[in-house]
Design a protein around this motif. Structure first.
Motif, PDB file in Angstrom:
ATOM      1  N   GLU A 108      77.737  -5.422  61.831  1.00 59.24           N
ATOM      2  CA  GLU A 108      76.470  -4.874  62.305  1.00 59.24           C
ATOM      3  C   GLU A 108      76.578  -4.557  63.789  1.00 59.24           C
ATOM      4  O   GLU A 108      77.206  -5.316  64.540  1.00 59.24           O
ATOM      5  N   VAL A 109      75.995  -3.464  64.190  1.00 60.70           N
ATOM      6  CA  VAL A 109      75.931  -3.139  65.617  1.00 60.70           C
ATOM      7  C   VAL A 109      74.502  -2.776  65.988  1.00 60.70           C
ATOM      8  O   VAL A 109      73.751  -2.243  65.172  1.00 60.70           O
ATOM      9  N   ILE A 110      74.164  -3.076  67.223  1.00 60.23           N
ATOM     10  CA  ILE A 110      72.876  -2.670  67.775  1.00 60.23           C
ATOM     11  C   ILE A 110      73.139  -1.885  69.049  1.00 60.23           C
ATOM     12  O   ILE A 110      73.784  -2.378  69.971  1.00 60.23           O
ATOM     13  N   LEU A 111      72.649  -0.672  69.049  1.00 62.60           N
ATOM     14  CA  LEU A 111      72.756   0.179  70.226  1.00 62.60           C
ATOM     15  C   LEU A 111      71.410   0.163  70.935  1.00 62.60           C
ATOM     16  O   LEU A 111      70.368   0.329  70.301  1.00 62.60           O
ATOM     17  N   ARG A 112      71.471  -0.010  72.240  1.00 64.34           N
ATOM     18  CA  ARG A 112      70.239  -0.192  72.995  1.00 64.34           C
ATOM     19  C   ARG A 112      69.961   0.976  73.927  1.00 64.34           C
ATOM     20  O   ARG A 112      70.868   1.552  74.520  1.00 64.34           O
ATOM     21  N   CYS A 113      68.689   1.253  74.059  1.00 64.93           N
ATOM     22  CA  CYS A 113      68.241   2.358  74.901  1.00 64.93           C
ATOM     23  C   CYS A 113      67.004   1.889  75.666  1.00 64.93           C
ATOM     24  O   CYS A 113      66.162   1.176  75.109  1.00 64.93           O
ATOM     25  N   VAL A 114      66.914   2.292  76.921  1.00 65.60           N
ATOM     26  CA  VAL A 114      65.677   2.101  77.663  1.00 65.60           C
ATOM     27  C   VAL A 114      65.168   3.489  78.015  1.00 65.60           C
ATOM     28  O   VAL A 114      65.718   4.159  78.897  1.00 65.60           O
ATOM     29  N   PHE A 128      70.611   2.132  58.436  1.00 65.24           N
ATOM     30  CA  PHE A 128      70.107   2.343  59.784  1.00 65.24           C
ATOM     31  C   PHE A 128      68.673   1.817  59.905  1.00 65.24           C
ATOM     32  O   PHE A 128      67.883   1.906  58.960  1.00 65.24           O
ATOM     33  N   SER A 129      68.366   1.327  61.084  1.00 69.44           N
ATOM     34  CA  SER A 129      66.977   0.987  61.377  1.00 69.44           C
ATOM     35  C   SER A 129      66.744   1.139  62.882  1.00 69.44           C
ATOM     36  O   SER A 129      67.696   1.102  63.666  1.00 69.44           O
ATOM     37  N   VAL A 130      65.494   1.339  63.243  1.00 72.55           N
ATOM     38  CA  VAL A 130      65.140   1.447  64.653  1.00 72.55           C
ATOM     39  C   VAL A 130      64.001   0.492  64.938  1.00 72.55           C
ATOM     40  O   VAL A 130      63.215   0.140  64.060  1.00 72.55           O
ATOM     41  N   GLU A 131      63.931   0.125  66.207  1.00 75.59           N
ATOM     42  CA  GLU A 131      62.906  -0.825  66.606  1.00 75.59           C
ATOM     43  C   GLU A 131      62.590  -0.621  68.077  1.00 75.59           C
ATOM     44  O   GLU A 131      63.456  -0.251  68.861  1.00 75.59           O
ATOM     45  N   ARG A 132      61.335  -0.886  68.403  1.00 75.87           N
ATOM     46  CA  ARG A 132      60.932  -0.907  69.808  1.00 75.87           C
ATOM     47  C   ARG A 132      60.360  -2.307  70.035  1.00 75.87           C
ATOM     48  O   ARG A 132      59.153  -2.511  69.945  1.00 75.87           O
ATOM     49  N   PRO A 133      61.225  -3.267  70.276  1.00 76.75           N
ATOM     50  CA  PRO A 133      60.826  -4.673  70.196  1.00 76.75           C
ATOM     51  C   PRO A 133      59.884  -5.144  71.294  1.00 76.75           C
ATOM     52  O   PRO A 133      59.086  -6.058  71.064  1.00 76.75           O
ATOM     53  N   ASP A 134      59.959  -4.528  72.481  1.00 78.47           N
ATOM     54  CA  ASP A 134      59.232  -5.126  73.599  1.00 78.47           C
ATOM     55  C   ASP A 134      58.541  -4.101  74.488  1.00 78.47           C
ATOM     56  O   ASP A 134      58.222  -4.403  75.623  1.00 78.47           O
ATOM     57  N   GLY A 135      58.339  -2.913  74.034  1.00 83.83           N
ATOM     58  CA  GLY A 135      57.640  -1.915  74.835  1.00 83.83           C
ATOM     59  C   GLY A 135      58.509  -1.193  75.845  1.00 83.83           C
ATOM     60  O   GLY A 135      58.047  -0.250  76.486  1.00 83.83           O
ATOM     61  N   SER A 136      59.754  -1.633  76.009  1.00 84.67           N
ATOM     62  CA  SER A 136      60.629  -0.899  76.915  1.00 84.67           C
ATOM     63  C   SER A 136      61.936  -0.499  76.242  1.00 84.67           C
ATOM     64  O   SER A 136      62.431   0.593  76.453  1.00 84.67           O
ATOM     65  N   ASN A 137      62.482  -1.362  75.415  1.00 82.48           N
ATOM     66  CA  ASN A 137      63.731  -1.045  74.728  1.00 82.48           C
ATOM     67  C   ASN A 137      63.477  -0.296  73.429  1.00 82.48           C
ATOM     68  O   ASN A 137      62.430  -0.452  72.792  1.00 82.48           O
ATOM     69  N   PHE A 138      64.459   0.485  73.052  1.00 84.88           N
ATOM     70  CA  PHE A 138      64.422   1.208  71.778  1.00 84.88           C
ATOM     71  C   PHE A 138      65.811   1.065  71.185  1.00 84.88           C
ATOM     72  O   PHE A 138      66.782   1.503  71.795  1.00 84.88           O
ATOM     73  N   THR A 139      65.899   0.404  70.037  1.00 86.47           N
ATOM     74  CA  THR A 139      67.217   0.073  69.509  1.00 86.47           C
ATOM     75  C   THR A 139      67.510   0.785  68.199  1.00 86.47           C
ATOM     76  O   THR A 139      66.595   1.087  67.418  1.00 86.47           O
ATOM     77  N   LEU A 140      68.789   1.023  67.981  1.00 87.99           N
ATOM     78  CA  LEU A 140      69.291   1.550  66.718  1.00 87.99           C
ATOM     79  C   LEU A 140      70.248   0.510  66.162  1.00 87.99           C
ATOM     80  O   LEU A 140      71.206   0.126  66.828  1.00 87.99           O
ATOM     81  N   LYS A 141      69.964   0.074  64.947  1.00 93.96           N
ATOM     82  CA  LYS A 141      70.830  -0.906  64.292  1.00 93.96           C
ATOM     83  C   LYS A 141      71.531  -0.252  63.121  1.00 93.96           C
ATOM     84  O   LYS A 141      70.903   0.455  62.321  1.00 93.96           O
ATOM     85  N   ILE A 142      72.820  -0.504  63.031  1.00100.71           N
ATOM     86  CA  ILE A 142      73.588  -0.101  61.854  1.00100.71           C
ATOM     87  C   ILE A 142      74.045  -1.395  61.206  1.00100.71           C
ATOM     88  O   ILE A 142      74.789  -2.180  61.808  1.00100.71           O
ATOM     89  N   ARG A 143      73.624  -1.631  59.963  1.00104.76           N
ATOM     90  CA  ARG A 143      73.805  -2.935  59.344  1.00104.76           C
ATOM     91  C   ARG A 143      75.245  -3.210  58.959  1.00104.76           C
ATOM     92  O   ARG A 143      75.764  -4.291  59.186  1.00104.76           O
ATOM     93  N   SER A 144      75.896  -2.273  58.365  1.00105.05           N
ATOM     94  CA  SER A 144      77.260  -2.469  57.885  1.00105.05           C
ATOM     95  C   SER A 144      78.029  -1.192  58.197  1.00105.05           C
ATOM     96  O   SER A 144      77.970  -0.220  57.445  1.00105.05           O
ATOM     97  N   THR A 145      78.723  -1.211  59.329  1.00 96.96           N
ATOM     98  CA  THR A 145      79.320   0.029  59.818  1.00 96.96           C
ATOM     99  C   THR A 145      80.460   0.513  58.921  1.00 96.96           C
ATOM    100  O   THR A 145      81.196  -0.280  58.322  1.00 96.96           O
ATOM    101  N   LYS A 146      80.561   1.843  58.876  1.00 98.50           N
ATOM    102  CA  LYS A 146      81.642   2.499  58.153  1.00 98.50           C
ATOM    103  C   LYS A 146      82.493   3.265  59.162  1.00 98.50           C
ATOM    104  O   LYS A 146      82.040   3.559  60.272  1.00 98.50           O
ATOM    105  N   LEU A 147      83.691   3.626  58.732  1.00 97.80           N
ATOM    106  CA  LEU A 147      84.555   4.401  59.629  1.00 97.80           C
ATOM    107  C   LEU A 147      83.873   5.679  60.089  1.00 97.80           C
ATOM    108  O   LEU A 147      84.007   6.094  61.245  1.00 97.80           O
TER     109      LEU A 147
END
Lengths: 114, 120
Positions: free
Chosen positions: A18-24, A65-84
């Motif tokens: 799993e990976v989480i990519l973070r964005c502000v 894939f999933s996205v979340e805005r957990p705290d009003g400033s971050n915006f994340t993209l999660k990939i649960r089980s990455t593929k090549l």
């Protein structure tokens, strides 16, 4: 000048992890996006997010894939089980309420799946 | 669904000269936006210029201008007085007009890109 930031700049992961990519996004922006660009190819839309929910998603944006805005400033993209084939540059973008059509892009996160 | 086509994979120009990058698109929408984005080797996406479909006047931003032909669904970018810093990949992009929260927003659909090299 305010800018969109993304972390990490480069992420290496093993297939199946799993990976989480973070964005502000820029602080007063209301619309958020994720795009990806496989090396040498065009930029592709993944998902848009407004008012705390997904407003549109592409066929690429499947259940892994999933996205979340957990705290009003971050915006994340999660990939649960990455593929090549998830190896790509992932860009976050945001736009504000006065000119929502003008998207400001972050510098991208290069994801390498081994 | 919208499609955006850039038929020139690569272009080159001498410094100080003018170059035109082509873009065509296909849509059934009547209200939309068109953009040119620049992606230098750093891979950061930078907005160059924007055109609203309802405006007949072609957009200009300093050395950058567009030729927007709505009926032909054509949207070309002209770069005048080319500079070495203009060397980059250029993407044409389309956005359907979706109104919410007081403004338009929506996904960008990109073309395949044109690599522009400016030679000294």
């Amino acid at each position: 000048e305010p800018e969109v930031t993304q972390t990490p700049s480069h992420q290496v992961t093993q297939m199946g992890q799993e990976v989480i990519l973070r964005c502000v996004p820029i602080s007063n922006h209301l619309y958020f996006y994720w795009y990806r660009q496989i090396l040498g190819q065009k930029v592709e839309f993944l998902v848009s997010f407004y008012n705390n929910e997904i407003s549109e998603k592409s066929e690429i944006f499947d259940d892994q894939f999933s996205v979340e805005r957990p705290d009003g400033s971050n915006f994340t993209l999660k990939i649960r089980s990455t593929k090549l084939e998830d190896s790509a540059m992932y860009f976050c973008a945001s736009s504000d309420w006065t000119s929502g059509y003008e998207q400001y892009f972050g510098p991208g996160t290069r994801l390498t799946v081994t | 669904a919208q499609t955006v086509t850039q038929s020139q994979p690569e272009m080159s120009v001498q410094e100080a000269e003018t170059v035109t990058l082509s873009c065509t698109y296909d849509t059934s929408e009547s209200n939309y936006y068109l953009f040119w984005y620049k992606q230098p080797p750093s891979r950061q996406m930078i907005l160059v210029i924007r055109q609203e479909a309802y405006k007949q006047q072609n957009a200009t931003e300093n050395r950058f201008s567009v030729n927007f032909q709505k009926a032909a669904k054509s949207f070309s970018l002209k770069i005048s007085d080319s500079q070495l810093g203009d060397t980059a990949m250029y993407f044409c992009a389309f956005m359907k007009h979706t109104y919410a929260g007081g403004t338009s927003y929506g996904k960008l659909t990109f073309g395949q890109g044109t690599i522009l090299t400016v030679h000294p």
